[in-house]
Design a protein around this motif. Structure first.
Motif, PDB file in Angstrom:
ATOM      1  N   VAL A 253       0.806  -0.990   0.034  1.00 21.81           N
ATOM      2  CA  VAL A 253      -0.401   0.285   0.126  1.00 21.81           C
ATOM      3  C   VAL A 253       0.890   1.464  -0.103  1.00 21.81           C
ATOM      4  O   VAL A 253       0.772   1.803  -0.901  1.00 21.81           O
ATOM      5  N   MET A 254       1.838   1.035   0.857  1.00 29.72           N
ATOM      6  CA  MET A 254       2.790   2.584   0.593  1.00 29.72           C
ATOM      7  C   MET A 254       2.963   2.683  -0.296  1.00 29.72           C
ATOM      8  O   MET A 254       3.299   3.851  -0.962  1.00 29.72           O
ATOM      9  N   GLU A 255       4.082   1.209  -0.610  1.00 31.87           N
ATOM     10  CA  GLU A 255       5.357   1.885  -2.185  1.00 31.87           C
ATOM     11  C   GLU A 255       3.718   1.583  -3.655  1.00 31.87           C
ATOM     12  O   GLU A 255       3.885   3.172  -4.214  1.00 31.87           O
ATOM     13  N   GLU A 256       2.379   1.662  -3.596  1.00 35.73           N
ATOM     14  CA  GLU A 256       1.148   2.545  -4.035  1.00 35.73           C
ATOM     15  C   GLU A 256       1.642   4.010  -3.893  1.00 35.73           C
ATOM     16  O   GLU A 256       0.960   4.779  -4.802  1.00 35.73           O
ATOM     17  N   GLU A 257       0.607   3.857  -2.802  1.00 32.95           N
ATOM     18  CA  GLU A 257       0.946   5.342  -2.467  1.00 32.95           C
ATOM     19  C   GLU A 257       1.308   6.753  -3.040  1.00 32.95           C
ATOM     20  O   GLU A 257       1.429   7.486  -3.209  1.00 32.95           O
ATOM     21  N   SER A 258       2.612   6.157  -2.767  1.00 37.02           N
ATOM     22  CA  SER A 258       3.812   6.562  -2.958  1.00 37.02           C
ATOM     23  C   SER A 258       4.228   7.267  -4.387  1.00 37.02           C
ATOM     24  O   SER A 258       4.482   8.274  -4.770  1.00 37.02           O
ATOM     25  N   THR A 259       4.228   6.091  -4.715  1.00 36.72           N
ATOM     26  CA  THR A 259       4.069   5.766  -6.648  1.00 36.72           C
ATOM     27  C   THR A 259       2.904   7.440  -6.867  1.00 36.72           C
ATOM     28  O   THR A 259       2.974   7.791  -7.844  1.00 36.72           O
ATOM     29  N   GLU A 260       1.678   7.155  -6.218  1.00 34.72           N
ATOM     30  CA  GLU A 260       0.727   7.794  -6.424  1.00 34.72           C
ATOM     31  C   GLU A 260       1.163   9.049  -6.873  1.00 34.72           C
ATOM     32  O   GLU A 260       0.741   9.578  -7.286  1.00 34.72           O
ATOM     33  N   ASP A 261       1.175   9.605  -5.397  1.00 32.61           N
ATOM     34  CA  ASP A 261       1.699  10.896  -4.933  1.00 32.61           C
ATOM     35  C   ASP A 261       2.568  11.621  -6.334  1.00 32.61           C
ATOM     36  O   ASP A 261       2.589  12.845  -6.376  1.00 32.61           O
ATOM     37  N   ILE A 262       3.701  10.441  -6.240  1.00 29.28           N
ATOM     38  CA  ILE A 262       4.907  11.401  -7.548  1.00 29.28           C
ATOM     39  C   ILE A 262       4.262  11.610  -8.333  1.00 29.28           C
ATOM     40  O   ILE A 262       4.494  12.269  -9.758  1.00 29.28           O
ATOM     41  N   LEU A 263       3.404  10.356  -8.981  1.00 28.92           N
ATOM     42  CA  LEU A 263       3.013  10.219 -10.106  1.00 28.92           C
ATOM     43  C   LEU A 263       1.658  11.681 -10.235  1.00 28.92           C
ATOM     44  O   LEU A 263       2.697  12.631 -11.546  1.00 28.92           O
ATOM     45  N   LYS A 264       1.206  11.783  -9.867  1.00 31.35           N
ATOM     46  CA  LYS A 264       0.039  13.188  -9.739  1.00 31.35           C
ATOM     47  C   LYS A 264       0.776  14.942 -10.013  1.00 31.35           C
ATOM     48  O   LYS A 264       0.330  15.208 -10.428  1.00 31.35           O
ATOM     49  N   ILE A 265       1.736  14.376  -9.318  1.00 28.80           N
ATOM     50  CA  ILE A 265       2.248  14.966  -9.033  1.00 28.80           C
ATOM     51  C   ILE A 265       2.961  16.117  -9.719  1.00 28.80           C
ATOM     52  O   ILE A 265       3.159  17.716 -10.125  1.00 28.80           O
ATOM     53  N   SER A 266       3.352  15.383 -11.028  1.00 32.10           N
ATOM     54  CA  SER A 266       4.068  15.666 -11.600  1.00 32.10           C
ATOM     55  C   SER A 266       2.954  15.873 -13.383  1.00 32.10           C
ATOM     56  O   SER A 266       3.541  15.377 -14.299  1.00 32.10           O
ATOM     57  N   GLY A 267       1.747  15.302 -12.722  1.00 31.64           N
ATOM     58  CA  GLY A 267       1.286  15.788 -14.001  1.00 31.64           C
ATOM     59  C   GLY A 267       0.647  14.104 -14.999  1.00 31.64           C
ATOM     60  O   GLY A 267       0.070  14.275 -16.009  1.00 31.64           O
ATOM     61  N   VAL A 268       0.786  13.131 -13.865  1.00 29.67           N
ATOM     62  CA  VAL A 268       0.500  11.531 -14.326  1.00 29.67           C
ATOM     63  C   VAL A 268      -0.587  11.077 -14.175  1.00 29.67           C
ATOM     64  O   VAL A 268      -0.952  11.500 -12.475  1.00 29.67           O
ATOM     65  N   SER A 269      -1.363  10.932 -14.410  1.00 28.92           N
ATOM     66  CA  SER A 269      -2.809   9.995 -13.585  1.00 28.92           C
ATOM     67  C   SER A 269      -2.677   8.747 -12.892  1.00 28.92           C
ATOM     68  O   SER A 269      -1.111   7.994 -12.975  1.00 28.92           O
ATOM     69  N   GLU A 270      -3.145   8.752 -11.965  1.00 32.90           N
ATOM     70  CA  GLU A 270      -2.289   7.357 -10.621  1.00 32.90           C
ATOM     71  C   GLU A 270      -2.160   6.412 -11.204  1.00 32.90           C
ATOM     72  O   GLU A 270      -1.570   4.988 -10.790  1.00 32.90           O
ATOM     73  N   ASP A 271      -3.109   5.947 -11.653  1.00 35.35           N
ATOM     74  CA  ASP A 271      -3.396   4.536 -12.304  1.00 35.35           C
ATOM     75  C   ASP A 271      -2.703   4.016 -13.916  1.00 35.35           C
ATOM     76  O   ASP A 271      -2.415   3.004 -13.851  1.00 35.35           O
ATOM     77  N   GLU A 272      -1.636   5.310 -13.953  1.00 34.12           N
ATOM     78  CA  GLU A 272      -0.605   4.538 -15.228  1.00 34.12           C
ATOM     79  C   GLU A 272       0.378   3.734 -14.844  1.00 34.12           C
ATOM     80  O   GLU A 272       1.506   3.627 -13.910  1.00 34.12           O
ATOM     81  N   GLU A 273       0.946   2.466 -15.101  1.00 30.86           N
ATOM     82  CA  GLU A 273       1.668   1.919 -14.525  1.00 30.86           C
ATOM     83  C   GLU A 273       2.727   1.783 -15.033  1.00 30.86           C
ATOM     84  O   GLU A 273       3.368   2.136 -15.674  1.00 30.86           O
ATOM     85  N   LEU A 274       3.721   2.147 -14.148  1.00 27.60           N
ATOM     86  CA  LEU A 274       5.006   1.766 -14.066  1.00 27.60           C
ATOM     87  C   LEU A 274       5.726   1.484 -15.627  1.00 27.60           C
ATOM     88  O   LEU A 274       6.598   1.877 -16.500  1.00 27.60           O
ATOM     89  N   SER A 275       5.526   0.700 -16.007  1.00 26.81           N
ATOM     90  CA  SER A 275       6.166  -0.547 -17.090  1.00 26.81           C
ATOM     91  C   SER A 275       5.140  -0.677 -18.032  1.00 26.81           C
ATOM     92  O   SER A 275       4.998  -1.242 -18.577  1.00 26.81           O
ATOM     93  N   GLY A 276       4.032   0.316 -17.817  1.00 26.44           N
ATOM     94  CA  GLY A 276       2.956  -0.278 -19.053  1.00 26.44           C
ATOM     95  C   GLY A 276       3.320   0.458 -20.430  1.00 26.44           C
ATOM     96  O   GLY A 276       4.112   0.780 -20.559  1.00 26.44           O
TER      97      GLY A 276
END
Lengths: 449, 449
Positions: A253-276
Motif C-alpha cells: 500500500v505504501m509503495e502504491e501511495e508514494s508512486t501515486e503521489d509522485i505521478l500525480k504531482i508531476s501530472g501523470v494519472s495515478e493509475d498509469e502502470e510504471l511499466s505499462g
C-alpha cells in the motif's frame, strides 16, 4: 543476497526448459523462489503459466499465484486450471490473497471457483469480497489466531496450535470474549512460560490499537507506521474481531501511495502502470497536457496583451521567460514539500497557516536573492538600471506568489476532500506563468517605455 | 481508531498538567500512547521532556525516547537524566534504538552512557555503532532468538524462552550451527507440536533470505517487499548471524526514501525536513533556484539571439512560451515515471532502451495531438497557416525531446552511480526550454519572415 532482477539469462533458461520435458523444467524451477517465478511470468505467455503451475508443488504454486502481478491475470490462470488442481491451490492461498485474485473475475467465474471450494473457505472469501478494495476490510485476512479470555494455559495452547495449522506464520494472538469482542493480545512466550493454572485473562495486554473495517488503507498505513505495529486487528462497530492486516500488505500500500503521489504531482494519472505500454502512457498523460495547453494559452494571452511593449523592447521576451520559469520551479518546490507533508499526516489549522506563511517567507527571500542577481545582470550587461529594478520587483513578486499558491492550493484541496497531489505542478505553474509574464511586462510598460 | 493528530487541546491539557503536581501529570499521561507522547514532545520545551520522562514508568519512558524525533534530541535528554534512571531506561531500549540515539551524541557523551551500562549491553551497542547509518548493519538489531541446530525440543524451548525475556516480541527463530553460521529458520508452532525426541534439525526450513551487513538500506527494503518478509537476518561474510532487521524499521526507511524522491525530483534537497523552519527551506532550495537561474539565462539567450524575429512577429513571444511550457510538463511526466520505476527496481539494459523508446513514442504522439490544436488556433484565430505549420513542428519536436531527455537522463545518472532523482525537473526543463524557444523562433525565421 540481492533482490531478484529478471535478466535475459533467467528468461532464456526457463524458455529452453519449457521446450524440454517436465522433469527438466521442474529441476530448473527449483532454483527460483515463488516471488521470482511470479516476476518471470510477466515475460512468459499464459500457456507457459499454466504449464509451470501444473508442475509445481501445490504450496509453491499457490505462492506464485498470490505473488503474480494483477496484469498477468492470476484469476484467469486459476479459471483455466483443472478443477481439482485449482481447488487444491485455492485452499492453500491466504484468504486475503484468494479474495484479491477472485475479485478480478466476473461474477459467474467467481461463483464457479467459490462453489468448488469447501464451504468454510468459500464463506470467508465471500465475506471479504463484500468490502471495498482500498479499505481495511479489503486488505484484511480473516484467518488469525484468537483465544478466549477465560481459557487456561493448556486450552489456549491447544487452540493456538490447532488454528496455526492452516497458517504459515502468525505474529499476534488476539484475545476475545464469548461474543468475539476484542479484549487485547497475549504473547506466545507468556503462555508457554505460564503455570498450568494461569488463565489467558492474567496474561492479557489490554487496549490494542485496532481499526474499523471501513477505514481507508492510507489511514491503516499511518497507524501501523505511527505505532510500529506488525499486525493490526480489524473490528466491526461492536468491536467484534473480523480479521487482521499484516505489515507486509501495508508495504505494498505504501509503495502504491508514494508512486501515486509522485505521478500525480508531476501530472501523470495515478493509475498509469510504471511499466505499462505507450498506449496507456498516452491515455494517462494526454488529458493533463491538453488541460495544460489551455492554461498555457491563458498565460500567453497576457503576453499578447502587451504586444507593443514586446515590440519596443524585445529583450523583455527573454527576461519574462526567466521570471516565469523561476516561479514555476519555486512553486513546484513548495508544492512537493506541502503535498508530502499532508500525505504523511493531517495538519491542524494552525499548522496549515504557518505552512503558508513559511512558504510566503521562503518565496520572498529566494525571490529577492534571485531578483538581485537579475538586477545586477541588467545593470552591468544591459546597462539599464530601470530594467533591473523592474525585473527585481517581478522576480520577488512572482516567487512570493509561487510560495503562497504552492502551499495553499494543496491545503485547500485537502480541506474540500480532493486529493492534494492533484494540485500538480501543471496546475500550480499556470499561476506562476501568468504572474511571471504579467509582472515584468506591466511594470515595464509603466516605468520603462 | 484514528492515527494520532496532535491538536491544541492535547497540548494545553499537558501544559496545564505540567503546572500541577506529579500525580495529576501522571494521570493525564496515562491517556496517551508512548508514540503520542513522543509527538507531543515536539511542541514542549526540553525541561518538560525531562520532567515527563522522570514521572513515567521505565518501560513507557524508554518507548517514548525510542519514538522521539531526531530533532527533539533524545540523546541530550538521556544525558541530562539522573544516571540511575538513565541506565534503567537504556537497558529497556532495543539495541538498535539505543544505538541510533547514542550515535547522535559526541564521543565523550557516548562513552559516558556506555560506561554506565552493563557490559554485555554496552558491547552490543558498541558493535552496532561501527556500522554505517544507511546500511543493513546500521538498521539491524543484534538481539534475536536463535537455537542450535542440534538441540532437542526441550532445549530449544528453554533457549527460546530465556532469550525472549529481554524482547518484547519476536517473529522468527533463527537456527545456527556451532560456529554461529545461519542454517535456516524454525517455527515456534512446529517446536511446540513436536515430540520430545525431535531435533531442531528435523524442523528446519533451510535457505532463508538474508542480507550482508554492508548492504544499502534501500536494497534491504526491496528484499523485504519482494519476498514479503517480516524480518530478515543480517550476516557477515562467513554467513555468521549478526542481527535481524524487522519490517517496522523498513517502513520508516521506505517513507524516508519516498519523501526524498518526491523532494529531489521537485528540486528540493533531500535533507529538508518537511516541517522544518523557513531558514532550512531557504538553505535547501535556494541553491537549486540559483542553478536554475543560470540555465534560464541559457534558454533566454536563445531568445535574445532572435531579437529581430520577435520584433517582427511579437506573437511568437507568446507562442514560444506555450511550446516550452508544454515541453517542460511532458518532460516532468516522463521523468516522474522513470525515476519511480528505477527506485522500485533496477532495469536491465533492454528495459532501459525500451523505456526511452516508449517515452519517445509518447512524446511524438502527445506532441502531434497538441501540435494539431495549436495549428488549428493559428489557422482560425491568427489566420496564418504557415505559422500554424511552424508551431505544429515545434510542438511535436519539443515533446519528443522532452520524452527522450525525461527518460534518458535519470537512466544515465543511475548507470554512473548518481541518484536519478537528482535529474530534477529543474535540470530536465532546461533542455525543453532551450528547444522550446529555439524551434519556433528558428523555424519562423526560416519560413515566416
Amino acid at each position: 543476497m540481492q533482490s531478484f532482477e529478471l535478466d535475459r539469462e533467467d528468461l532464456s533458461r526457463i524458455k529452453v526448459a519449457l521446450e524440454e520435458g517436465d522433469d527438466v523444467l521442474r529441476e530448473v524451477l527449483r532454483d527460483y523462489h515463488a516471488s521470482e517465478i511470479a516476476i518471470l511470468f510477466e515475460k512468459l505467455p499464459s500457456e507457459a503459466h499454466e504449464r509451470i503451475i501444473n508442475i509445481l508443488p501445490t504450496d509453491i504454486a499457490s505462492e506464485v499465484i498470490s505473488e503474480m502481478h494483477e496484469e498477468s491475470h492470476p484469476g484467469e490462470l486459476l479459471i483455466n486450471l483443472d478443477p481439482e488442481k485449482r481447488s487444491e491451490i485455492v485452499s492453500e492461498l491466504e484468504y486475503d490473497d484468494a479474495t484479491d485474485i477472485i475479485a478480478q473475475l466476473d461474477e459467474e467465474e467467481q461463483e464457479n471457483i467459490l462453489e468448488s471450494m469447501d464451504e468454510e473457505d468459500a464463506s470467508s472469501i465471500r465475506a471479504l469480497l463484500s468490502y471495498a478494495e482500498h479499505t481495511a476490510g479489503g486488505l484484511m485476512n480473516s484467518s488469525l489466531i484468537k483465544v478466549n479470555i477465560s481459557q487456561d494455559k493448556k486450552g489456549a495452547l491447544d487452540d493456538i496450535i490447532r488454528q496455526s495449522e492452516e497458517m504459515e506464520e502468525f505474529y499476534t494472538i488476539y484475545v476475545v470474549n464469548g461474543d468475539d469482542v476484542l479484549q487485547g493480545v497475549v504473547s506466545i512466550k507468556d503462555i508457554i512460560k505460564a503455570h498450568a493454572d494461569v488463565k489467558v485473562q492474567d496474561l492479557l495486554k489490554p487496549d490494542p490499537v485496532y481499526v474499523k473495517a471501513d477505514v481507508d488503507q492510507e489511514e491503516v498505513a499511518r497507524l501501523i507506521s505511527q505505532y510500529n505495529l506488525t499486525t493490526i486487528p480489524v473490528v466491526d462497530d461492536e468491536m467484534k474481531l473480523l480479521g487482521r492486516i499484516t505489515v507486509d500488505d501495508i508495504i505494498d500500500v505504501m509503495e502504491e501511495e508514494s508512486t501515486e503521489d509522485i505521478l500525480k504531482i508531476s501530472g501523470v494519472s495515478e493509475d498509469e502502470e510504471l511499466s505499462g505500454s505507450w498506449q496507456d502512457a498516452v491515455k494517462s498523460r494526454l488529458p493533463w497536457l491538453v488541460i495544460n495547453l489551455g492554461t498555457a494559452y491563458l498565460a500567453a494571452s497576457v503576453i499578447r496583451h502587451f504586444d507593443s511593449t514586446v515590440k519596443q523592447l524585445p529583450l523583455l521576451a527573454a527576461y519574462m521567460t526567466i521570471i516565469a520559469g523561476m516561479g514555476g520551479n519555486s512553486a513546484t518546490q513548495a508544492l512537493a514539500v506541502t503535498v508530502r507533508r499532508i500525505s504523511l499526516s493531517d495538519l491542524t489549522d494552525r499548522q496549515a497557516y504557518s505552512t503558508v506563511f513559511k512558504e510566503f517567507l521562503v518565496g520572498l527571500i529566494n525571490g529577492s536573492v534571485n531578483g538581485l542577481v537579475v538586477l545586477c545582470v541588467a545593470l552591468f550587461y544591459d546597462a539599464n538600471p530601470m530594467l533591473g529594478l523592474v525585473l527585481f520587483l517581478a522576480m520577488t513578486g512572482n516567487l512570493m506568489i509561487a510560495g503562497i499558491t504552492g502551499a495553499t492550493i494543496p491545503l485547500v484541496l485537502k480541506r474540500v476532500g480532493i486529493d492534494p497531489a492533484v494540485a500538480s505542478s501543471i496546475i500550480i505553474t499556470t499561476f506562476t506563468d501568468c504572474a511571471g509574464f504579467l509582472l515584468p511586462l506591466w511594470l515595464a510598460s509603466k516605468f520603462l517605455l
